[in-house]
Design a protein around this motif. Sequence first.
Motif, PDB file in Angstrom:
ATOM      1  N   ASN A  73       0.766  -1.091   0.028  1.00 47.65           N
ATOM      2  CA  ASN A  73      -0.080  -0.170   0.062  1.00 47.65           C
ATOM      3  C   ASN A  73       0.747   1.139   0.003  1.00 47.65           C
ATOM      4  OD1 ASN A  73      -2.623  -1.228   0.169  1.00 47.65           O
ATOM      5  ND2 ASN A  73      -1.906  -1.943   2.359  1.00 47.65           N
ATOM      6  N   CYS A  74       2.123   1.157  -0.109  1.00 49.95           N
ATOM      7  CA  CYS A  74       3.051   2.225   0.080  1.00 49.95           C
ATOM      8  C   CYS A  74       4.142   2.155  -1.044  1.00 49.95           C
ATOM      9  CB  CYS A  74       3.444   2.653   1.375  1.00 49.95           C
ATOM     10  SG  CYS A  74       4.435   4.101   1.601  1.00 49.95           S
ATOM     11  N   ILE A  75       4.082   2.605  -2.034  1.00 51.83           N
ATOM     12  CA  ILE A  75       5.009   2.420  -3.155  1.00 51.83           C
ATOM     13  C   ILE A  75       5.623   3.782  -3.767  1.00 51.83           C
ATOM     14  CG2 ILE A  75       5.077   1.641  -5.673  1.00 51.83           C
ATOM     15  CD1 ILE A  75       2.379   0.040  -5.030  1.00 51.83           C
ATOM     16  N   ILE A  76       6.902   3.484  -3.931  1.00 55.28           N
ATOM     17  CA  ILE A  76       7.767   4.779  -4.397  1.00 55.28           C
ATOM     18  C   ILE A  76       8.135   4.021  -5.854  1.00 55.28           C
ATOM     19  CG2 ILE A  76      10.086   5.830  -4.139  1.00 55.28           C
ATOM     20  CD1 ILE A  76       9.670   5.369  -1.025  1.00 55.28           C
ATOM     21  N   ASP A  77       7.474   4.747  -6.365  1.00 54.57           N
ATOM     22  CA  ASP A  77       7.698   4.491  -8.076  1.00 54.57           C
ATOM     23  C   ASP A  77       8.771   5.581  -8.678  1.00 54.57           C
ATOM     24  OD1 ASP A  77       7.733   4.063 -10.634  1.00 54.57           O
ATOM     25  OD2 ASP A  77       5.449   3.566 -10.857  1.00 54.57           O
ATOM     26  N   CYS A  78       9.917   5.193  -8.870  1.00 55.82           N
ATOM     27  CA  CYS A  78      10.875   6.251  -9.291  1.00 55.82           C
ATOM     28  C   CYS A  78      10.810   6.273 -10.808  1.00 55.82           C
ATOM     29  CB  CYS A  78      12.364   5.429  -9.015  1.00 55.82           C
ATOM     30  SG  CYS A  78      12.578   5.305  -7.254  1.00 55.82           S
ATOM     31  N   GLU A  79       9.777   5.496 -11.621  1.00 54.19           N
ATOM     32  CA  GLU A  79       9.351   5.861 -12.798  1.00 54.19           C
ATOM     33  C   GLU A  79      10.859   5.972 -13.884  1.00 54.19           C
ATOM     34  OE1 GLU A  79       6.937   9.374 -13.128  1.00 54.19           O
ATOM     35  OE2 GLU A  79       5.387   8.211 -12.144  1.00 54.19           O
ATOM     36  N   HIS A  80      11.828   5.232 -13.475  1.00 53.01           N
ATOM     37  CA  HIS A  80      13.141   5.106 -14.171  1.00 53.01           C
ATOM     38  C   HIS A  80      13.803   6.627 -14.323  1.00 53.01           C
ATOM     39  CE1 HIS A  80      12.063   1.200 -15.264  1.00 53.01           C
ATOM     40  NE2 HIS A  80      10.915   1.466 -15.658  1.00 53.01           N
ATOM     41  N   PHE A  81      13.679   7.555 -13.243  1.00 56.81           N
ATOM     42  CA  PHE A  81      14.241   8.813 -13.258  1.00 56.81           C
ATOM     43  C   PHE A  81      15.146   8.728 -12.200  1.00 56.81           C
ATOM     44  CE2 PHE A  81      10.326  10.064 -15.441  1.00 56.81           C
ATOM     45  CZ  PHE A  81      10.705  10.654 -16.377  1.00 56.81           C
ATOM     46  N   GLY A  82      15.438   7.793 -11.468  1.00 59.84           N
ATOM     47  CA  GLY A  82      16.544   7.833 -10.352  1.00 59.84           C
ATOM     48  C   GLY A  82      16.142   6.502  -9.445  1.00 59.84           C
ATOM     49  N   ARG A  83      16.984   6.796  -8.569  1.00 60.69           N
ATOM     50  CA  ARG A  83      16.786   5.559  -7.472  1.00 60.69           C
ATOM     51  C   ARG A  83      16.043   6.176  -6.406  1.00 60.69           C
ATOM     52  NH1 ARG A  83      22.103   7.072  -6.801  1.00 60.69           N
ATOM     53  NH2 ARG A  83      22.881   5.337  -8.162  1.00 60.69           N
ATOM     54  N   GLY A  84      15.460   4.971  -5.443  1.00 57.43           N
ATOM     55  CA  GLY A  84      14.579   5.570  -4.187  1.00 57.43           C
ATOM     56  C   GLY A  84      15.302   6.180  -3.074  1.00 57.43           C
ATOM     57  N   PHE A  85      16.518   5.429  -2.836  1.00 49.83           N
ATOM     58  CA  PHE A  85      17.170   5.837  -1.463  1.00 49.83           C
ATOM     59  C   PHE A  85      18.779   6.071  -1.866  1.00 49.83           C
ATOM     60  CE2 PHE A  85      13.267   4.438   0.009  1.00 49.83           C
ATOM     61  CZ  PHE A  85      12.983   5.373   1.209  1.00 49.83           C
ATOM     62  N   PHE A  86      19.288   7.083  -1.387  1.00 49.65           N
ATOM     63  CA  PHE A  86      20.917   7.201  -1.442  1.00 49.65           C
ATOM     64  C   PHE A  86      21.450   7.656  -0.032  1.00 49.65           C
ATOM     65  CE2 PHE A  86      24.637   9.694  -3.358  1.00 49.65           C
ATOM     66  CZ  PHE A  86      25.463   8.586  -3.137  1.00 49.65           C
ATOM     67  N   PHE A  87      22.051   6.577   0.513  1.00 49.10           N
ATOM     68  CA  PHE A  87      22.517   6.868   2.092  1.00 49.10           C
ATOM     69  C   PHE A  87      24.099   7.051   1.809  1.00 49.10           C
ATOM     70  CE2 PHE A  87      18.513   4.554   2.863  1.00 49.10           C
ATOM     71  CZ  PHE A  87      18.065   5.268   3.744  1.00 49.10           C
ATOM     72  N   HIS A  88      24.577   8.084   2.408  1.00 57.28           N
ATOM     73  CA  HIS A  88      25.858   8.439   2.009  1.00 57.28           C
ATOM     74  C   HIS A  88      26.508   9.209   3.240  1.00 57.28           C
ATOM     75  CE1 HIS A  88      24.931  12.432   0.699  1.00 57.28           C
ATOM     76  NE2 HIS A  88      23.792  11.725  -0.001  1.00 57.28           N
TER      77      HIS A  88
END
Length: 167
Positions: A9-24
Amino acid sequence: ARSAGGPENCIIDCEHFGRGFFFHSGEGPDARVEGLTITRGYSVISADFTNHNGGAVRMMNCSPVFANCIITRNHSIRTGGGVSIEGGSPLFVNCTISSNWALSGAGGLLGNGDGVPVIRNCTIAGNECHYASGGMEFLYGSNASISNTIVWGNIGEYGSQIDTFHA
């Protein structure tokens, strides 16, 4: 980030424009991603050739927690179609990493560099990689603690589900 209704019920759809998460930034276990689906993430080669790993999630020298997540249908032009771990010891518990694709270095999950990713009660399935292992790959000092995890149906050039190479 935590969903109230679970990953269906909780979807992160990046639509092929990048990634969902970047931890750095050295994030630890207090950085928690729970109950999300991350899909259609895409990493490409940047102008400086440094931002091309991890279709859905990229981690650099950090140790966040992913719990009850679905990471599916993501692509990386380089390594870690679903997840790229470049140092650190993140925890994945009760997660599904499936149907991801990478050109080289693990369709599902790549561990690279110092650290020990912990993978518990997960399913790693149906991932593909053109030049390496389909499921998971651990390179250059990376080890993993894997328990109660199903790894099946992954396709790689070398025909392997899990590869470990230490240099």
